[in-house]
Motif scaffolding. Structure first.
Motif, short mmCIF file in Angstrom:
data_model
loop_
_atom_site.label_atom_id
_atom_site.label_comp_id
_atom_site.label_asym_id
_atom_site.label_seq_id
_atom_site.Cartn_x
_atom_site.Cartn_y
_atom_site.Cartn_z
N LEU A 112 15.93 -44.60 -7.81
CA LEU A 112 16.71 -42.74 -6.89
C LEU A 112 14.72 -42.62 -6.48
N PRO A 114 13.28 -39.52 -8.23
CA PRO A 114 13.28 -38.37 -8.80
C PRO A 114 12.92 -36.91 -8.62
N ASP A 140 12.79 -45.31 -22.22
CA ASP A 140 12.66 -45.36 -20.96
C ASP A 140 14.28 -45.98 -21.11
N THR A 143 14.80 -47.04 -15.67
CA THR A 143 13.77 -46.90 -15.64
C THR A 143 13.61 -46.15 -14.14
N ALA A 147 9.70 -43.11 -13.01
CA ALA A 147 9.15 -41.08 -13.78
C ALA A 147 9.27 -40.38 -15.15
N ILE A 164 13.79 -50.13 -18.61
CA ILE A 164 14.05 -51.09 -18.65
C ILE A 164 14.87 -50.24 -17.60
N ASP A 165 14.94 -51.72 -16.68
CA ASP A 165 16.22 -51.53 -15.10
C ASP A 165 16.61 -52.79 -15.18
N LEU A 166 18.41 -52.47 -14.58
CA LEU A 166 18.66 -54.08 -13.95
C LEU A 166 18.21 -54.09 -13.18
N ASN A 216 17.93 -41.18 -17.48
CA ASN A 216 18.59 -40.50 -16.70
C ASN A 216 19.27 -41.44 -16.18
N PRO A 217 20.38 -42.06 -17.44
CA PRO A 217 21.81 -42.97 -16.48
C PRO A 217 22.99 -43.01 -15.61
N LEU A 239 23.98 -48.47 -7.69
CA LEU A 239 23.36 -48.91 -9.66
C LEU A 239 23.42 -47.04 -10.09
N ALA A 240 22.23 -46.70 -9.04
CA ALA A 240 21.51 -45.56 -10.00
C ALA A 240 22.58 -44.27 -10.26
N ARG A 253 28.12 -46.39 -22.91
CA ARG A 253 27.80 -48.01 -22.84
C ARG A 253 26.61 -47.84 -23.54
C1 LIG Z 1 20.03 -42.17 -11.91
S1 LIG Z 1 19.18 -43.61 -12.32
C2 LIG Z 1 17.57 -42.42 -13.11
C3 LIG Z 1 16.21 -43.40 -12.59
C4 LIG Z 1 14.71 -42.72 -13.13
N1 LIG Z 1 14.68 -42.82 -14.33
C5 LIG Z 1 14.69 -41.30 -13.18
O1 LIG Z 1 14.93 -40.13 -13.75
O2 LIG Z 1 13.95 -40.83 -11.27
C6 LIG Z 1 19.13 -44.34 -13.11
C7 LIG Z 1 18.94 -45.85 -13.48
O3 LIG Z 1 19.51 -47.03 -14.37
C8 LIG Z 1 19.56 -48.49 -13.13
N2 LIG Z 1 20.54 -49.25 -14.28
C9 LIG Z 1 21.56 -48.94 -13.74
N3 LIG Z 1 22.76 -50.23 -14.81
C10 LIG Z 1 22.03 -49.73 -15.49
C11 LIG Z 1 22.65 -50.99 -16.79
N4 LIG Z 1 23.46 -51.67 -16.59
N5 LIG Z 1 21.39 -51.60 -16.97
C12 LIG Z 1 20.25 -50.71 -16.93
N6 LIG Z 1 20.01 -50.09 -15.66
C13 LIG Z 1 20.38 -49.73 -15.17
C14 LIG Z 1 19.96 -48.29 -12.50
O4 LIG Z 1 18.90 -49.01 -11.52
C15 LIG Z 1 18.73 -46.57 -11.78
O5 LIG Z 1 17.55 -47.05 -11.47
#
Ligand SMILES: C[S@@+](CC[C@H](N)C(=O)[O-])C[C@H]1O[C@@H](n2cnc3c(N)ncnc32)[C@H](O)[C@@H]1O
Length: 310
Positions: A112, A114, A140, A143, A147, A164-166, A216-217, A239-240, A253
């Motif tokens: 995403l 930031p 975080d 992540t 950011a 952590i990120d998927l 920041n989910p 996904l973001a 969750r």
């Molecule tokens: C809205 S973005 C936020 C990115 C960053 N933290 C920022 O604020 O710019 C949400 C992030 O959550 C990750 N994400 C989505 N589903 C996830 C999951 N089940 N487990 C871990 N990370 C996940 C996405 O890949 C994405 O990078």
């Protein structure tokens, strides 16, 4: 130029504008009009960023190098960048980097861009933890480019953090950003589904409770995604963004897991949509957290759920 009787012929002088009626405004006008016609609000700013990117300079330097600007505007690299922006690809994605909390971050298709609103999470942590020398353990969740975690690590020189990120690609970019910013020694990144990597027996640096958990989910309701501006709907990773039917799938969750990961007195800060403040506060309360507040962003919109573990 004569100085002390010697002819000085190798002094650097700023290039003269041979045609005084030629101004930066006039040179940029056709490109600005192209982007304006495509519905882009800050067209002038975007054109300047694209040119500065091509000329490897700052935007403020463009005015002083009109010859180079004029040449760049005629070249195909600029035409290609302009065409991408005209198709509503975000400026930040075209540049491949963007700034968050004063840090220059690499971006990729899976991260995403930031947003400045997210900086209010960093602000709030700094207000609650005024002693910057603390050896905090930070987590975080989701992540992305790293950011939030990297902004916090840049402020707390003795802190260590886990992102952590998927998405493996996002975690890879976060790692590169950490290394490029000189924060790599204090950051770990893990590809996992939210907190699953932190369940059961944990070893090494992953074991131990956290002082601050930020996230920041994805929080946009699935049904709203198609109606977002093209820069977001077509170019940000799904996904973001996609938070399920009510936007709170991810938030619900991960919330229940937070108390077991936090040390007593630890902080949780979770970003949410402008109209989700009350529901996120309820989720924090149901998780057993206390001192719940909803923080506002720069535009005054409710943006972050805040809580403390007693
Ligand atoms: C809205 S973005 C936020 C990115 C960053 N933290 C920022 O604020 O710019 C949400 C992030 O959550 C990750 N994400 C989505 N589903 C996830 C999951 N089940 N487990 C871990 N990370 C996940 C996405 O890949 C994405 O990078």
């Amino acid at each position: 130029m004569r100085r002390n009787g010697w002819l000085i012929c190798n002094e650097r002088r700023p290039a003269m504008n041979s045609n005084p009626s030629r101004t930066l405004d006039a040179l940029l006008l056709p490109a600005v009009s192209t982007l304006t016609a495509a519905g882009i609000e800050d067209a002038r700013l975007d054109v300047e960023y694209l040119l500065a990117h091509l000329l490897h300079c700052q935007r403020r330097d463009l005015r002083r190098q009109l010859n180079a600007v004029e040449a760049a505007l005629k070249g195909s690299p600029f035409a290609d960048l302009l065409a991408r922006r005209e198709r509503r690809e975000p400026l930040q994605r075209i540049l491949g980097r963007w700034e968050f909390w004063g840090l220059d971050l690499e971006l990729g298709p899976e991260t995403l861009i930031p947003r400045p609103d997210t900086e209010c999470i960093v602000d709030a942590v700094l207000k609650c933890r005024s002693d910057r020398s603390q050896a905090l353990r930070l987590l975080d969740l989701g992540t992305g480019s790293g950011a939030l975690l990297l902004a916090l690590l840049s402020e707390f020189p003795n802190a260590w953090g886990l992102g952590i990120d998927l998405s493996p690609a996002a975690a890879g970019i976060a790692r590169r950003n950490a290394d490029q910013l000189g924060l790599g020694q204090r950051a770990a990144f893990c590809v996992a589904d939210w907190t699953t990597a932190l369940s059961g027996e944990m070893s090494g640096e992953f074991s131990g409770l956290f002082d601050v958990i930020v996230s920041n989910p994805p929080y946009i309701p699935t049904g709203d995604l198609a109606g977002l501006q093209p820069e977001v709907a077509l170019h940000e990773p799904r996904l973001a963004l996609d938070g399920g039917v009510d936007g709170l799938d991810a938030c619900s969750r991960l919330m229940g897991d937070l108390p077991r990961l936090l040390r007593s007195g630890g902080l949780v800060l979770v970003e949410h949509g402008f109209d989700q403040g009350e529901r996120v506060a309820t989720l924090l309360r149901e998780a057993g957290l206390t001192e719940i507040q909803t923080l506002r962003d720069l535009a005054g919109q409710e943006r972050v759920g805040f809580a403390i573990k007693v």
